[in-house]
Write a protein that holds these residues in place. Structure first.
Motif, PDB file in Angstrom:
ATOM      1  N   GLU A 184       0.826  -1.201   0.000  1.00 56.10           N
ATOM      2  CA  GLU A 184       0.000   0.000   0.000  1.00 56.10           C
ATOM      3  C   GLU A 184       0.866   1.259   0.000  1.00 56.10           C
ATOM      4  O   GLU A 184       0.403   2.315  -0.407  1.00 56.10           O
ATOM      5  CB  GLU A 184      -1.006  -0.020   1.150  1.00 56.10           C
ATOM      6  N   GLU A 185       2.134   1.153   0.403  1.00 54.51           N
ATOM      7  CA  GLU A 185       3.048   2.295   0.319  1.00 54.51           C
ATOM      8  C   GLU A 185       3.290   2.653  -1.150  1.00 54.51           C
ATOM      9  O   GLU A 185       3.253   3.827  -1.533  1.00 54.51           O
ATOM     10  CB  GLU A 185       4.370   1.973   1.013  1.00 54.51           C
ATOM     11  N   ILE A 186       3.496   1.644  -1.987  1.00 51.68           N
ATOM     12  CA  ILE A 186       3.651   1.876  -3.423  1.00 51.68           C
ATOM     13  C   ILE A 186       2.320   2.364  -3.999  1.00 51.68           C
ATOM     14  O   ILE A 186       2.282   3.292  -4.806  1.00 51.68           O
ATOM     15  CB  ILE A 186       4.139   0.605  -4.138  1.00 51.68           C
ATOM     16  N   ALA A 187       1.221   1.758  -3.571  1.00 49.93           N
ATOM     17  CA  ALA A 187      -0.105   2.167  -4.042  1.00 49.93           C
ATOM     18  C   ALA A 187      -0.360   3.644  -3.735  1.00 49.93           C
ATOM     19  O   ALA A 187      -0.934   4.362  -4.554  1.00 49.93           O
ATOM     20  CB  ALA A 187      -1.182   1.289  -3.418  1.00 49.93           C
ATOM     21  N   LYS A 188       0.079   4.089  -2.572  1.00 42.76           N
ATOM     22  CA  LYS A 188      -0.115   5.485  -2.175  1.00 42.76           C
ATOM     23  C   LYS A 188       0.582   6.432  -3.159  1.00 42.76           C
ATOM     24  O   LYS A 188       0.004   7.442  -3.576  1.00 42.76           O
ATOM     25  CB  LYS A 188       0.419   5.702  -0.757  1.00 42.76           C
ATOM     26  N   VAL A 189       1.806   6.101  -3.547  1.00 47.95           N
ATOM     27  CA  VAL A 189       2.554   6.921  -4.502  1.00 47.95           C
ATOM     28  C   VAL A 189       1.845   6.926  -5.849  1.00 47.95           C
ATOM     29  O   VAL A 189       1.639   7.978  -6.467  1.00 47.95           O
ATOM     30  CB  VAL A 189       4.006   6.408  -4.656  1.00 47.95           C
ATOM     31  N   MET A 190       1.444   5.750  -6.315  1.00 50.55           N
ATOM     32  CA  MET A 190       0.793   5.640  -7.617  1.00 50.55           C
ATOM     33  C   MET A 190      -0.550   6.376  -7.613  1.00 50.55           C
ATOM     34  O   MET A 190      -0.895   7.059  -8.575  1.00 50.55           O
ATOM     35  CB  MET A 190       0.603   4.167  -8.006  1.00 50.55           C
ATOM     36  N   TYR A 191      -1.283   6.258  -6.525  1.00 51.27           N
ATOM     37  CA  TYR A 191      -2.584   6.932  -6.439  1.00 51.27           C
ATOM     38  C   TYR A 191      -2.405   8.454  -6.510  1.00 51.27           C
ATOM     39  O   TYR A 191      -3.162   9.130  -7.204  1.00 51.27           O
ATOM     40  CB  TYR A 191      -3.311   6.545  -5.147  1.00 51.27           C
ATOM     41  N   ALA A 192      -1.417   8.971  -5.817  1.00 51.07           N
ATOM     42  CA  ALA A 192      -1.179  10.415  -5.823  1.00 51.07           C
ATOM     43  C   ALA A 192      -0.872  10.914  -7.235  1.00 51.07           C
ATOM     44  O   ALA A 192      -1.381  11.950  -7.666  1.00 51.07           O
ATOM     45  CB  ALA A 192      -0.039  10.772  -4.872  1.00 51.07           C
ATOM     46  N   VAL A 193      -0.072  10.176  -7.978  1.00 52.10           N
ATOM     47  CA  VAL A 193       0.278  10.575  -9.337  1.00 52.10           C
ATOM     48  C   VAL A 193      -0.947  10.467 -10.252  1.00 52.10           C
ATOM     49  O   VAL A 193      -1.206  11.352 -11.067  1.00 52.10           O
ATOM     50  CB  VAL A 193       1.466   9.738  -9.862  1.00 52.10           C
ATOM     51  N   LEU A 194      -1.730   9.399 -10.101  1.00 49.10           N
ATOM     52  CA  LEU A 194      -2.941   9.249 -10.913  1.00 49.10           C
ATOM     53  C   LEU A 194      -3.974  10.325 -10.572  1.00 49.10           C
ATOM     54  O   LEU A 194      -4.686  10.809 -11.452  1.00 49.10           O
ATOM     55  CB  LEU A 194      -3.528   7.854 -10.734  1.00 49.10           C
ATOM     56  N   ASN A 195      -4.025  10.711  -9.320  1.00 46.67           N
ATOM     57  CA  ASN A 195      -4.934  11.786  -8.921  1.00 46.67           C
ATOM     58  C   ASN A 195      -4.490  13.116  -9.554  1.00 46.67           C
ATOM     59  O   ASN A 195      -5.325  13.917  -9.969  1.00 46.67           O
ATOM     60  CB  ASN A 195      -4.987  11.896  -7.394  1.00 46.67           C
ATOM     61  N   LYS A 196      -3.186  13.312  -9.665  1.00 48.10           N
ATOM     62  CA  LYS A 196      -2.676  14.513 -10.345  1.00 48.10           C
ATOM     63  C   LYS A 196      -3.049  14.472 -11.824  1.00 48.10           C
ATOM     64  O   LYS A 196      -3.435  15.503 -12.402  1.00 48.10           O
ATOM     65  CB  LYS A 196      -1.163  14.632 -10.172  1.00 48.10           C
ATOM     66  N   LEU A 197      -2.971  13.305 -12.438  1.00 49.30           N
ATOM     67  CA  LEU A 197      -3.383  13.165 -13.840  1.00 49.30           C
ATOM     68  C   LEU A 197      -4.866  13.522 -13.985  1.00 49.30           C
ATOM     69  O   LEU A 197      -5.254  14.210 -14.928  1.00 49.30           O
ATOM     70  CB  LEU A 197      -3.130  11.743 -14.346  1.00 49.30           C
ATOM     71  N   LYS A 198      -5.665  13.101 -13.025  1.00 46.53           N
ATOM     72  CA  LYS A 198      -7.097  13.446 -13.036  1.00 46.53           C
ATOM     73  C   LYS A 198      -7.279  14.965 -12.947  1.00 46.53           C
ATOM     74  O   LYS A 198      -8.054  15.549 -13.709  1.00 46.53           O
ATOM     75  CB  LYS A 198      -7.817  12.766 -11.872  1.00 46.53           C
TER      76      LYS A 198
END
Length: 190
Positions: free
Chosen positions: A50-64
């Motif tokens: 979930e630490e990796i997921a947190k990083v990926m989610y933040a970047v995908l949220n920025k893309l949104k």
């Protein structure tokens, strides 16, 4: 373990490449398949993070935020690759909710983390996405509209995971007389 700072830098670089490719439109359904195990250098489904997921989610949220897309997160095979999205999008698209809550061992760490971040999360069985990203060979193609077209990028990995990006286009129909360019206003068909 992958360095989180390096992972974030790689993900942000990829985000820039996606934006520069200019294929995303506001409201596009963007399917996200992400094996955090593969990002960390392990076999898919063996060591989710979930630490990796947190990083990926933040970047995908920025893309949104930057493009207006709607990220939809694919669960792992233990939930039959169901998809996580906001309830309002499910209703808007006319999809039907299915009952499950993604957890790291059944749904995957990325979907589990995203579930906790969304305002009103629901799972649906399938979607017809406009584009998507496959991080770690999670096989998102079943959730994209026909016809899927690869988007070529220079960055082919995030951490240790292989990355593929796809967009879709309308089917080309017709025969030898068909035209795929938009005609000028003074062209008539006899």
């Amino acid at each position: 373990m992958v360095d989180v700072r390096t992972l974030e830098d790689e993900a942000l670089h990829l985000l820039d490449e996606i934006k520069k490719a200019s294929f995303l439109k506001e409201g596009d359904l963007f399917v996200v398949g992400c094996s955090t195990s593969e990002v960390a250098g392990s076999r898919i489904g063996t060591s989710g993070s979930e630490e990796i997921a947190k990083v990926m989610y933040a970047v995908l949220n920025k893309l949104k935020e930057d493009t207006g897309i709607e990220p939809i997160f694919q669960c792992c095979e233990h939930l039959n690759r169901a998809l996580l999205m906001e309830r309002h999008m499910m209703k808007q698209q006319g999809y039907e909710e299915v009952s499950a809550v993604p957890v790291p061992k059944a749904g995957g760490s990325m979907a589990s983390y995203a579930y906790k971040q969304l305002q009103d999360p629901v799972l649906v069985e399938s979607v017809k996405g406009d584009a998507g990203i496959d991080i770690g060979d999670t096989l998102i193609g079943m959730h994209l509209k026909q016809v899927a077209v690869p988007v070529r990028i220079s960055q082919r990995h995030i951490g240790s995971a292989h990355v593929n990006i796809a967009r879709t286009r309308p089917r080309l129909i017709g025969g030898e007389r068909a035209s795929y360019e938009k005609p000028s206003q003074d062209v008539a068909c006899d």
